[in-house]
Design an enzyme around this catalytic site. Structure first.
Site, PDB file in Angstrom:
ATOM      1  NE  ARG A  50      -0.873   0.305   4.940  1.00 42.30           N
ATOM      2  CZ  ARG A  50      -0.036  -0.396   5.687  1.00 42.30           C
ATOM      3  NH1 ARG A  50       0.436  -1.550   5.249  1.00 42.30           N
ATOM      4  NH2 ARG A  50       0.348   0.053   6.861  1.00 42.30           N
ATOM      5  CB  CYS A  57      34.097   5.113  21.918  1.00 48.88           C
ATOM      6  SG  CYS A  57      33.159   3.655  22.399  1.00 48.88           S
ATOM      7  CB  CYS A  94      37.202   2.576  22.866  1.00 47.77           C
ATOM      8  SG  CYS A  94      36.573   2.303  21.196  1.00 47.77           S
ATOM      9  CG  HIS A 109      34.212   2.121  18.015  1.00 48.43           C
ATOM     10  ND1 HIS A 109      33.669   2.604  19.199  1.00 48.43           N
ATOM     11  CD2 HIS A 109      33.544   2.754  17.014  1.00 48.43           C
ATOM     12  CE1 HIS A 109      32.735   3.502  18.911  1.00 48.43           C
ATOM     13  NE2 HIS A 109      32.636   3.607  17.591  1.00 48.43           N
ATOM     14  CG  ASN A 119      18.387  -2.142  22.808  1.00 44.57           C
ATOM     15  OD1 ASN A 119      17.651  -3.122  22.761  1.00 44.57           O
ATOM     16  ND2 ASN A 119      18.339  -1.263  23.795  1.00 44.57           N
ATOM     17  CB  SER A 153      23.777   7.307  20.309  1.00 41.44           C
ATOM     18  OG  SER A 153      23.950   6.967  21.666  1.00 41.44           O
ATOM     19  CG  HIS A 175      32.521  -0.306  21.482  1.00 43.35           C
ATOM     20  ND1 HIS A 175      33.790   0.191  21.426  1.00 43.35           N
ATOM     21  CD2 HIS A 175      32.636  -1.583  21.917  1.00 43.35           C
ATOM     22  CE1 HIS A 175      34.651  -0.737  21.827  1.00 43.35           C
ATOM     23  NE2 HIS A 175      33.963  -1.819  22.124  1.00 43.35           N
ATOM     24  CG  HIS A 231      27.193  -2.042  24.139  1.00 39.85           C
ATOM     25  ND1 HIS A 231      27.197  -1.191  23.046  1.00 39.85           N
ATOM     26  CD2 HIS A 231      26.186  -1.611  24.932  1.00 39.85           C
ATOM     27  CE1 HIS A 231      26.246  -0.281  23.177  1.00 39.85           C
ATOM     28  NE2 HIS A 231      25.604  -0.519  24.309  1.00 39.85           N
ATOM     29  CD  GLN A 235      21.868  -1.325  27.821  1.00 39.26           C
ATOM     30  OE1 GLN A 235      21.576  -0.845  28.905  1.00 39.26           O
ATOM     31  NE2 GLN A 235      21.377  -0.878  26.679  1.00 39.26           N
ATOM     32  CD  GLU A 292       8.896 -16.272  25.730  1.00 41.63           C
ATOM     33  OE1 GLU A 292       9.881 -16.836  26.246  1.00 41.63           O
ATOM     34  OE2 GLU A 292       8.955 -15.652  24.647  1.00 41.63           O
TER      35      GLU A 292
HETATM   36 ZN   LIG Z   1      10.788 -15.794  23.959  1.00 41.23          ZN
HETATM   37 ZN   LIG Z   2      34.273   2.097  21.098  1.00 45.14          ZN
END
Ligand SMILES: [Zn+2]
Ligand SMILES: [Zn+2]
Length: 344
Positions: free
Chosen positions: A24, A45, A48, A108, A148, A156, A159, A161, A163, A177
């Protein structure tokens, strides 16, 4: 053309698949796909090696993986107590927990996708160590590990990584679940996720990568266009009990999925990647089957999947694409990363 509702057995909810509307007209925002060349080391950074962070702490000259407590924690062991109890229906409590950052590599300009398979195996050991370590705290009932990736999901700093949020409560997705898995086991004496794997193997069209003990598939009930699950075939409630052979196999499948993602549009593919494992609140989670989920926000190179009326207002997903078609796209792609291909 797929136009139907599909049941999401792990979340216990319907997903509307309305792939007939795919093309569409569109005049909304687009995402930049031009990728700047990054250097291996960036002086400003905060991830780093050798650089100082906002807390004033200096990163060691780390050579492999580096784990540290987040300087901007969302939860902390010394989180403040609320001043006054709120009235009537409201309640509040301290945001107790531990927030950590795991740098995958000192470089990096790499991504999880570009790590060698043994480096991914190392990372999986770190995930497993952190899960066990953090779950020992009496106050910690849940350890959420996630990455992420990409500006499309608000990151932003490129590098590489992930969390860790180790919290005093069990996050909603895992609670759902775990409940669905327990109920299914009580009713059928079988592991729900095992039956999902069987269903995917029987159909075959949505399997993205597979070896002896690990499998990746774009589930029948996918909510995002390129949503992919990666799992061991045997049931483990967390990453911590996988054998070394299972870890090798898992890393192999994971790497192949990541490479296909990047190869799709020849760009670092953005995603939200949670590790779904059992809570650590002392409950019985024998029916919980550890897996990684990829939730990529893009439907096309320049087109975000917006969460709007159905998702935010209604709480159920409307998918504009047929999982079978999107799986076919990923299956057709090479297992060799496009940057590597360009070099050879
Ligand atoms: Zn799952
Ligand atoms: Zn870095």
């Amino acid at each position: 053309m797929t136009w139907e509702e599909r049941w999401h057995p792990l979340r216990g909810e319907w997903v509307i698949v309305a792939a007939h509307r795919q093309d569409r007209p569109w005049s909304g925002d687009t995402v930049q796909t031009e990728q700047p060349e990054l250097s291996e080391y960036v002086p400003d950074c905060y991830l780093c090696p050798g650089n100082s962070r906002v807390s004033g702490q200096v990163n060691p000259a780390y050579e492999q993986i580096f784990v540290f407590d987040n300087d901007h924690p969302s939860v902390a062991m010394d989180a403040p107590k609320s001043d006054a109890p709120p009235s009537s229906v409201y309640s509040a409590r301290p945001a107790t927990g531990i927030s950590r950052v795991v740098c995958y590599t000192p470089k990096h300009n790499l991504t999880l996708t570009e790590l060698e398979q043994p480096e991914i195996v190392n990372l999986m050991s770190t995930w497993s160590e952190q899960y066990l370590l953090l779950s020992q705290h009496r106050e910690i009932n849940h350890v959420l590990i996630f990455e992420n990736k990409g500006t499309a999901v608000g990151v932003s700093n490129p590098h590489p990584h992930c969390q860790i949020y180790a919290n005093n409560f069990v996050f909603k997705t895992i609670e759902n679940e775990a409940r669905a898995s327990r109920k299914y086991f009580e009713e059928n004496a079988r592991i729900l996720f095992q039956d999902v794997i069987k269903a995917e193997q029987q159909d075959g069209r949505r399997i993205i990568a597979e070896n002896d003990s690990a499998i990746a598939f774009l589930p029948y009930f996918a909510r995002y266009a390129y949503e992919v699950f990666v799992a061991p075939k045997e049931t483990h409630s967390s990453v911590a009990t996988l054998s070394s052979q299972e870890i090798d196999d898992f890393a192999d499948v994971l790497k192949r999925v990541l490479v296909k993602f990047d190869n799709l549009w020849k760009m670092p593919f953005p995603y939200v990647m949670p590790l779904d494992r059992a809570p650590t609140d002392g409950g019985d989670y024998g029916s919980f089957h550890f897996h990684i989920e990829f939730h990529p926000p893009l439907r096309k190179p320049n087109l975000l999947k917006y969460l709007a009326g159905p998702e935010i207002g209604g709480g159920n997903f409307l998918s504009d694409t047929a999982p079978e078609e999107k799986a076919a796209e990923l299956r057709a792609l090479s297992d060799i990363h496009y940057k590597q291909e360009a070099k050879s």
